[in-house]
Design an enzyme around this catalytic site. Structure first.
Site, mmCIF file in Angstrom:
data_model
loop_
_atom_site.group_PDB
_atom_site.id
_atom_site.type_symbol
_atom_site.label_atom_id
_atom_site.label_comp_id
_atom_site.label_asym_id
_atom_site.label_seq_id
_atom_site.Cartn_x
_atom_site.Cartn_y
_atom_site.Cartn_z
ATOM 1 N N GLU A 1 -7.887 -68.164 67.316
ATOM 2 C CA GLU A 1 -6.368 -68.561 67.668
ATOM 3 C C GLU A 1 -6.494 -70.235 67.740
ATOM 4 O OE1 GLU A 1 -5.732 -69.140 72.168
ATOM 5 O OE2 GLU A 1 -6.149 -66.859 71.389
ATOM 6 N N GLU B 1 6.300 -50.584 62.293
ATOM 7 C CA GLU B 1 7.120 -49.371 62.567
ATOM 8 C C GLU B 1 8.432 -49.425 62.103
ATOM 9 O OE1 GLU B 1 6.717 -49.603 66.925
ATOM 10 O OE2 GLU B 1 5.204 -48.164 67.029
#
Length: 291
Positions: free
Chosen positions: A109, A78
């Protein structure tokens, strides 16, 4: 870990009415602001560290898994249309890659080496910053990335929602966002995720402001990519350039939809090329050119 403990305020939440469920969740969400406020000194230090490296040409890498990693990607993406920052300036690294944005790939992870490899693939240097994000505070993927960053001399920052936490110990600047037990036990997409998103937004926006991408509170580096953004750009040029909307529209056309350039043309009475030269000499910061 606090994020894995049962929340005493929501033990009977499955027995409540819709209004009561929403109220309990909202009441817990309100505590997020307190967690961020407690960490504000560390957040300010992180903003200054990122700004200093970026001003010298460095990059920022968000590294995380699951919700934490997705929030890093969201913030990085963004920044491009809002501030016209190059896509490579702030990059989100998510365990499992882009496939993990739209589907859960939980096992990745735990791969410490993968975190290292992702930074190596991006040619991390001592001039960059690595910001590890982990609600649990112990994600191996993030720990590997932070340790590698330290080894090459990059600045390291970590956000965790537990304290003490291994990722906080692995970073130069440790930001504990201790949001406490979740409404639904262990669901760190809730308060922990909200705290992380708010903090990333706060930090990146502050850095962009310091880099001169905001004049007053107007986004003078906005990318003109659609009709809504074109209208916003025209209003910004009109206000700061002190011209009417029709003239602002013409200046945007003349400047190739570069808001800062259009403003300098309006205020200094110069050509687009001269306006760009003035901005370049000022490091891209508008205020010293027109004030």
């Amino acid at each position: 870990m606090l994020t894995e403990q049962k929340n005493p305020n929501t033990l009977n939440i499955d027995q409540l009415s819709t209004a009561e469920i929403a109220g309990r969740i909202h009441a817990e969400d309100r505590t997020v602001l307190d967690a961020i406020e407690r960490a504000m000194p560390q957040i300010v230090a992180a903003i200054d560290a990122i700004y200093e490296r970026m001003r010298a040409g460095g990059r920022l890498f968000y590294v995380g898994a699951g919700t934490s990693g997705r929030l890093g990607i969201l913030d990085a993406v963004e920044l491009v249309p809002t501030f016209s920052s190059p896509p490579e300036l702030v990059q989100g690294i998510l365990a499992g890659g882009l496939d993990a944005v739209t589907q859960s790939i939980e096992g990745v992870e735990d791969d410490r080496q993968a975190g290292i490899d992702e930074l190596k693939a991006r040619s991390l240097t001592a001039g960059d910053v690595v910001l590890g994000i982990a609600a649990s505070g112990r994600t191996p993927f993030v720990l590997g990335a932070l340790d590698y960053a330290q080894s090459v001399g990059a600045r390291t920052i970590a956000i965790a929602c537990n304290e003490p936490a291994a990722v906080l110990d692995a970073a130069e600047i440790a930001i504990p966002l201790v949001t406490g037990p979740e409404v639904v036990t262990g669901s760190t997409r809730m308060k922990a995720g909200t705290a992380q998103k708010m903090t990333l937004n706060l930090m990146s926006t502050a850095v962009m402001i310091k880099l001169g991408k905001v004049y007053g509170n107007l986004m003078v580096d906005v990318q003109v990519k659609n009709a809504k953004l074109r209208e916003r750009a025209e209003r910004i040029v009109s206000e700061i350039g002190r011209v009417d909307i029709s003239r602002a529209a013409a200046l945007l056309d003349e400047s190739g939809n570069e808001v800062k350039t259009a403003i300098v043309i309006a205020r200094r009475g110069v050509s687009a090329a001269e306006a760009r030269a003035l901005l370049t000499a000022a490091g891209g910061v508008l205020r010293p050119v027109i004030d």
